[in-house]
Write an enzyme that holds these catalytic residues in place. Sequence first.
Site, PDB file in Angstrom:
ATOM      1  N   VAL A 130      -6.747  50.989-109.554  1.00 17.00           N
ATOM      2  CA  VAL A 130      -6.274  51.741-110.721  1.00 17.00           C
ATOM      3  C   VAL A 130      -6.697  53.207-110.612  1.00 17.00           C
ATOM      4  O   VAL A 130      -5.905  54.112-110.896  1.00 17.00           O
ATOM      5  CB  VAL A 130      -6.798  51.117-112.036  1.00 17.00           C
ATOM      6  CG1 VAL A 130      -6.499  52.008-113.228  1.00 17.00           C
ATOM      7  CG2 VAL A 130      -6.193  49.729-112.246  1.00 17.00           C
TER       8      VAL A 130
ATOM      9  N   TYR B 242      -5.158  44.493-106.098  1.00 11.87           N
ATOM     10  CA  TYR B 242      -5.951  45.668-106.458  1.00 11.87           C
ATOM     11  C   TYR B 242      -6.833  45.336-107.642  1.00 11.87           C
ATOM     12  O   TYR B 242      -6.601  44.357-108.362  1.00 11.87           O
ATOM     13  CB  TYR B 242      -5.059  46.884-106.760  1.00 11.87           C
ATOM     14  CG  TYR B 242      -4.325  46.812-108.081  1.00 11.87           C
ATOM     15  CD1 TYR B 242      -4.897  47.287-109.255  1.00 11.87           C
ATOM     16  CD2 TYR B 242      -3.049  46.262-108.158  1.00 11.87           C
ATOM     17  CE1 TYR B 242      -4.230  47.221-110.471  1.00 11.87           C
ATOM     18  CE2 TYR B 242      -2.367  46.197-109.360  1.00 11.87           C
ATOM     19  CZ  TYR B 242      -2.960  46.674-110.511  1.00 11.87           C
ATOM     20  OH  TYR B 242      -2.302  46.598-111.712  1.00 11.87           O
ATOM     21  N   CYS B 243      -7.866  46.167-107.803  1.00  9.57           N
ATOM     22  CA  CYS B 243      -8.748  46.032-108.954  1.00  9.57           C
ATOM     23  C   CYS B 243      -8.960  47.419-109.554  1.00  9.57           C
ATOM     24  O   CYS B 243      -8.064  48.261-109.460  1.00  9.57           O
ATOM     25  CB  CYS B 243     -10.062  45.337-108.579  1.00  9.57           C
ATOM     26  SG  CYS B 243     -11.009  46.188-107.327  1.00  9.57           S
ATOM     27  N   ALA B 244     -10.116  47.666-110.128  1.00 12.22           N
ATOM     28  CA  ALA B 244     -10.344  48.927-110.836  1.00 12.22           C
ATOM     29  C   ALA B 244     -10.338  50.137-109.912  1.00 12.22           C
ATOM     30  O   ALA B 244      -9.783  51.167-110.251  1.00 12.22           O
ATOM     31  CB  ALA B 244     -11.663  48.857-111.603  1.00 12.22           C
TER      32      ALA B 244
END
Length: 142
Positions: free
Chosen positions: A118, A88-90
């Site tokens: 996130v 996952y990222c932002a």
Amino acid sequence: MTSLVREMPAAPSAIALMHFSNRLTFETDCSDVYSSQEAGEVDFVLVDVRGPLAFERGHVPGAINIPTRLLTAEGLADYSKSTLFVVYCAGPHCNGANKAAVKLAALGYPVKEMIGGVTGWLDEGFTLSVVQPAKTPIACEC
């Protein structure tokens, strides 16, 4: 009059089943990750692919930080080729998880994206872990 929804006809059920089933082989969501963690059924490695500073400021509990640029055969040598990575990222505005998934798949690892990143995690009402900066030791003045 036809609605904008029906302007493009829906796929036949068999094709829709194949499409949506296939999507689930590539992605998971924040709720599934959270529920798996709560049940103690963590059979995957959760990877935050953002930079170290973003990770320190707040990340999904249980995640490790491996920025996308550091996903290399050498860096992953300790992981079995059967290890499932969930990246996952932002959030939806960031394609870092997609780039990481491409690298992991090219290296021969199974991989899924945690959709939402996130942003999705917070939208679900879950909290982030924060890395506490090390306190500067106070010099002894004795």
